[in-house]
Design a protein around this motif. Structure first.
Motif, short mmCIF file in Angstrom:
data_model
loop_
_atom_site.label_atom_id
_atom_site.label_comp_id
_atom_site.label_asym_id
_atom_site.label_seq_id
_atom_site.Cartn_x
_atom_site.Cartn_y
_atom_site.Cartn_z
N HIS A 23 5.09 4.43 3.97
CA HIS A 23 4.46 3.65 2.90
C HIS A 23 4.91 4.12 1.51
O HIS A 23 4.76 3.38 0.55
N GLU A 71 -5.00 1.47 3.46
CA GLU A 71 -4.56 0.47 4.44
C GLU A 71 -4.68 1.04 5.84
O GLU A 71 -5.02 0.33 6.78
N GLU A 72 -4.38 2.34 6.00
CA GLU A 72 -4.38 2.93 7.34
C GLU A 72 -5.75 2.91 7.98
O GLU A 72 -5.88 3.01 9.19
N GLU A 101 4.72 6.74 8.20
CA GLU A 101 4.93 5.30 8.34
C GLU A 101 5.87 4.82 7.23
O GLU A 101 6.32 3.69 7.25
N HIS A 142 6.38 -4.72 3.65
CA HIS A 142 6.22 -3.55 4.54
C HIS A 142 7.58 -3.04 5.02
O HIS A 142 8.50 -3.82 5.25
N GLU A 153 0.84 -1.18 0.00
CA GLU A 153 0.00 0.00 0.00
C GLU A 153 0.88 1.24 0.00
O GLU A 153 2.05 1.16 0.35
ZN LIG Z 1 1.79 0.14 7.17
#
Ligand SMILES: [Zn+2]
Length: 502
Positions: A134, A169-170, A132, A194, A104
């Protein structure tokens, strides 16, 4: 006799491709040379996504760029699958096995931060940001898939390589919809990708199941002083449900998690609320236990409505199964993790990491220099909607080392380094491990066979059921207003690059 001999030859001929195609070191070295050659465009792609910093369901600029990059690299790219405009499904090849990278590229609310700044300094105050990392996922997925494609072409390896970028996704939204739409029916295995602070894989249940829902109480309003006896207080019902859940906690499995926020608690005290709402999140180590707890919440809600003469309705807004990793695939990934090793951090990067850890009040341990051995990663309490994919297809799980250890994600500190040389080096390691592992899955039928048996046993012991209601539709308006508000200011920071893989 002659026919038998011919049959035997045919049989050997059939067997040869199966046993003779295991990805050789030469093939992996070739894939890694493609990754090394593309280190700069991969970094540029990740950096571009960082500055787009788009929230879930609003990943329009990000998926547009991913589409352009992947199409230029020879992939067929579909946007909008399963009814979500920012859902990206890219494919190269038509054959089997079909191996998909699942990841993601969405950002988080209020995560805007100036890269490499140790103090809080948003690029755009209040705007979303990649706290994060991503953004790095897009770069790693594209470079790894491209390296696999180039290797398949050169060594004539049959199969297909797929990238699935699920929106939001979050908020744990999209994957149950993608699974429901059947996109993984003709996929043989997936590797979930990830960012992390180490190079690691895992198997078994890797994280938590979660069910996100809203409970809304409807009552009857009245003046709080003049005729309160005419009211049916929806906020009372809301509070009684909260108390009921608090009393439930002792009777739950020790693994459970329940958290909530009140999203509507009325207008002002002298207006008795005819509407009140709480957003609940129920988690557990597996989905059957999480669902059992959630069913108790439904009954508590009904009880609260009965006590207050109100009515209650609930809506499941998101639900995700825990990630289920296959040991057979994890073992194959681990071999590649060990072979690729950790990035060669410079003394400057180590010093930066220690200074950063100091300023964030974390242990000053610097960057990791050793990979994580298999089995060294415990089940985490977080959740991810991609878990549902791992109950539809045998899955491998991998993390690549692109975060400074100790820096917690989902807070602004984690937005300091996703465009740094630390992130870029970690992405190269990630793309190498990922491409080699996909090549293993394509060329080692014995690994796929073991994974398949493991998958059948695990899903027989705990059969999958969708938690998402059958009539649920993806919340496409999610985060739209926030993105529309901040995008004009954020645009000023866009890199305006056109990274190309070669
Ligand atoms: Zn994540």
């Amino acid at each position: 006799m002659r026919i038998l001999a011919r049959l035997a030859l045919l049989f050997v001929g059939l067997l040869l491709p199966l046993t003779g195609w295991a990805a050789t070191d030469e093939q992996k070295q070739f894939a890694w040379s493609v990754v090394d050659r593309n280190a700069a465009p991969m970094a540029k792609l990740g950096d571009s996504l960082f500055y787009f910093a788009e929230l879930g369901m609003q990943e329009f600029e990000s998926t547009k760029m991913m589409k352009e990059v992947l199409e230029a690299a020879g992939f067929t790219v579909e946007l909008g699958a399963a009814g979500m405009p920012t859902n990206l499904w890219a494919r190269w090849g038509n054959g089997r096995p079909a191996i998909a990278i699942v990841t993601e590229i969405d950002a988080l609310p209020e995560g805007s931060q100036t890269p490499m700044e140790f103090s809080r300094k948003p690029l755009v105050a209040g705007a979303p940001g990649h706290m994060e990392g991503h953004n790095t996922h897009g770069g790693v997925a594209a470079a790894a898939a491209f390296a696999v494609k180039e290797t398949m072409t050169r060594y004539n390896i049959p199969g297909s390589v797929i990238i699935s970028l699920g929106p939001a996704e979050e908020q744990l939204i999209s994957r149950p919809y993608i699974v429901r739409a059947g996109y993984f029916k003709n996929v043989d295995a997936i590797i979930y990708l990830h960012i992390g602070d180490d190079s690691a894989t895992a198997y078994g249940l890797a994280n938590y199941a979660s069910i996100s829902s809203s409970f809304t109480f409807h009552g009857k309003t009245a003046h709080g002083a003049v005729d309160p006896w005419d009211a049916k207080d929806a906020l009372d019902a809301n509070q009684l449900m909260d108390v009921g859940v608090a009393y439930l906690r002792q009777q739950l499995h020790p693994t459970y998690r329940i958290h909530r926020v009140i999203t509507n608690g009325g207008i002002q005290p002298n207006v008795i609320p005819d509407l009140a709402q709480t957003w609940w999140w129920v988690r557990d180590a597996n989905m059957p236990d999480a669902r059992e707890t959630f069913e108790k919440l439904i009954n508590i809600g009904k009880g609260a409505a009965l006590m207050t003469g109100t009515s209650v309705e609930y809506q499941v807004t998101a639900a995700g199964w825990p990630q289920l990793g296959m040991k057979a695939i994890a073992e194959a990934i681990q071999v590649n993790i060990d072979k690729v090793g950790m990035p060669q951090w410079s003394e400057e990067e180590q010093r930066f990491a220690r200074d950063f850890q100091k300023s964030a009040e974390r242990p000053q341990v610097g960057l990791r220099s050793a990979v994580t051995p298999l089995g060294g990663r415990p089940q985490s309490y977080s959740s991810n909607d991609n878990g549902d994919v791992s109950w539809a297809v045998p899955a491998g799980l991998m993390k690549f080392p692109a975060i400074v250890p100790g820096i917690a994600i989902h807070e602004w500190h984690a937005a300091v380094t996703p465009t740094s040389s630390i992130a870029h080096k970690g992405m190269v390691v990630g793309a190498k491990v990922l491409s080699a592992s996909i090549l293993d899955l394509m060329t080692r039928p014995e690994v796929m066979q073991r994974a398949k048996i493991e998958f059948e046993q695990a899903t027989k012991a705990m059969p999958y059921f969708p938690v998402l209601p059958a009539d649920a539709k993806p919340p496409l308006d999610m985060n739209r207003a926030v993105m529309e508000r901040y995008r004009p200011e954020m645009r000023k920071f866009y890199l305006n690059e056109r990274p190309r893989l070669f």
